[in-house]
Design a protein around this motif. Structure first.
Motif, PDB file in Angstrom:
ATOM      1  N   SER A   1      86.179  27.631  76.074  1.00 47.46           N
ATOM      2  CA  SER A   1      86.911  27.141  77.011  1.00 47.46           C
ATOM      3  C   SER A   1      88.002  28.130  77.465  1.00 47.46           C
ATOM      4  CB  SER A   1      88.003  25.846  76.518  1.00 47.46           C
ATOM      5  OG  SER A   1      88.827  26.427  75.340  1.00 47.46           O
ATOM      6  N   ILE A   2      88.384  29.067  76.732  1.00 45.54           N
ATOM      7  CA  ILE A   2      89.173  30.194  77.027  1.00 45.54           C
ATOM      8  C   ILE A   2      88.668  31.082  78.237  1.00 45.54           C
ATOM      9  CG2 ILE A   2      90.679  32.047  76.409  1.00 45.54           C
ATOM     10  CD1 ILE A   2      91.181  30.802  73.860  1.00 45.54           C
TER      11      ILE A   2
ATOM     12  N   ASN B   1      97.441  27.107  65.954  1.00 41.50           N
ATOM     13  CA  ASN B   1      96.066  26.453  66.030  1.00 41.50           C
ATOM     14  C   ASN B   1      95.939  25.548  64.388  1.00 41.50           C
ATOM     15  OD1 ASN B   1      93.353  25.549  66.085  1.00 41.50           O
ATOM     16  ND2 ASN B   1      92.680  27.898  66.292  1.00 41.50           N
TER      17      ASN B   1
ATOM     18  N   GLU C   1      97.726  33.778  73.896  1.00 39.44           N
ATOM     19  CA  GLU C   1      98.763  33.404  74.671  1.00 39.44           C
ATOM     20  C   GLU C   1      98.817  34.068  75.960  1.00 39.44           C
ATOM     21  OE1 GLU C   1     102.131  34.391  71.930  1.00 39.44           O
ATOM     22  OE2 GLU C   1     101.501  33.095  70.236  1.00 39.44           O
TER      23      GLU C   1
ATOM     24  N   TYR D   1      88.713  29.434  81.246  1.00 35.20           N
ATOM     25  CA  TYR D   1      90.138  29.619  82.075  1.00 35.20           C
ATOM     26  C   TYR D   1      90.221  30.981  82.631  1.00 35.20           C
ATOM     27  CZ  TYR D   1      95.065  30.227  82.373  1.00 35.20           C
ATOM     28  OH  TYR D   1      96.295  30.460  82.724  1.00 35.20           O
TER      29      TYR D   1
ATOM     30  N   HIS E   1     100.973  29.800  78.177  1.00 32.42           N
ATOM     31  CA  HIS E   1     100.255  28.762  77.546  1.00 32.42           C
ATOM     32  C   HIS E   1      99.844  29.248  76.277  1.00 32.42           C
ATOM     33  CE1 HIS E   1     100.221  25.916  81.186  1.00 32.42           C
ATOM     34  NE2 HIS E   1      99.836  27.174  81.550  1.00 32.42           N
ATOM     35  N   SER E   2      99.459  28.494  75.196  1.00 35.07           N
ATOM     36  CA  SER E   2      98.739  29.160  74.305  1.00 35.07           C
ATOM     37  C   SER E   2      97.380  28.327  73.929  1.00 35.07           C
ATOM     38  CB  SER E   2      99.425  28.827  72.895  1.00 35.07           C
ATOM     39  OG  SER E   2      99.076  29.265  71.652  1.00 35.07           O
ATOM     40  N   PHE E   3      96.342  29.118  74.081  1.00 34.65           N
ATOM     41  CA  PHE E   3      95.170  28.324  74.204  1.00 34.65           C
ATOM     42  C   PHE E   3      94.178  28.656  72.706  1.00 34.65           C
ATOM     43  CE2 PHE E   3      95.605  29.159  78.809  1.00 34.65           C
ATOM     44  CZ  PHE E   3      95.698  28.015  79.052  1.00 34.65           C
ATOM     45  N   THR E   4      93.059  27.943  72.542  1.00 38.31           N
ATOM     46  CA  THR E   4      92.347  27.921  71.342  1.00 38.31           C
ATOM     47  C   THR E   4      90.811  27.680  72.062  1.00 38.31           C
ATOM     48  OG1 THR E   4      92.390  25.657  70.804  1.00 38.31           O
ATOM     49  CG2 THR E   4      94.007  27.263  69.716  1.00 38.31           C
TER      50      THR E   4
END
Length: 205
Positions: A68-69, A48, A57, A72, A61-64
């Protein structure tokens, strides 16, 4: 395996622990020690570039960015965190943003520490937190209808944002007595296992 890079007292990480608990997911916790400065390490900055937690993770995918996560997870795990009607979604997002985009950023530890240091001692950490958390929650209280949840008759993204902020409010001894609707919702959410299990005291640290 799902991996959550988090810090036990991070409000944003706390939100994801609640959501994943509601989804019945299993995950591996990877602690990023904010007090030790691990968020600025090369390893974490590669995950990040903002140097923030959480990083999730999942699904290849790898999300920040926790909100928003949350959306998702809502879309992929069918959690019902956002109402189906546009007006309802707007209302829940407005409540969520009132905490995550108004209270939380100014009370971020690095912001508060900078303010305290720059004040030359005129501002204390507790004073700073109380100055923003109290009024912010009072505004949030005024936005509520007064039911068992922040919106409607079930858990939404707004509830997931509220609980970590209340943890911080209590930590900094913010007076919650004038906020009966928030306190009622808090009592109801405390009864839900996913909320209880996500508490910072139970997170690795």
């Amino acid at each position: 395996m799902v991996t959550l890079h988090d810090y036990w007292r991070s409000s944003a990480s706390y939100r994801l622990r609640i959501a994943m608990g509601l989804a019945g997911m299993e995950w591996e916790a990877a602690t990023v020690d904010l007090q030790a400065g691990a968020q600025t390490s090369e390893a974490h900055m590669s995950r990040n570039p903002q140097g923030l937690v959480p990083v999730l993770e999942i699904d290849g995918h790898s999300f920040t960015q926790s909100l928003s996560i949350l959306e998702y997870l809502d879309e992929t795990r069918d959690l019902g965190l956002l109402p189906k009607d546009p007006a309802g979604r707007q209302a829940v997002r407005a409540l969520s943003y009132a905490i995550a985009m108004e209270i939380h950023p100014v009370c971020n530890l690095r912001v508060a520490k900078h303010a305290v240091a720059a004040s030359g001692g005129a501002i204390t950490m507790q004073g700073w937190m109380q100055a923003f958390i109290g009024p912010g929650l009072a505004a949030f209280e005024a936005m509520l209808d007064g039911g068992d949840f922040c919106y409607g008759d079930g858990v939404t993204m707004a509830d997931i944002c509220l609980v970590p902020q209340l943890y911080n409010a209590r930590r900094w001894e913010v007076d919650l007595e004038p906020l009966p609707k928030i306190r009622h919702i808090s009592d109801k959410l405390d009864e839900i296992p996913a909320f209880a299990a996500a508490h910072p005291d139970l997170a690795p640290h």
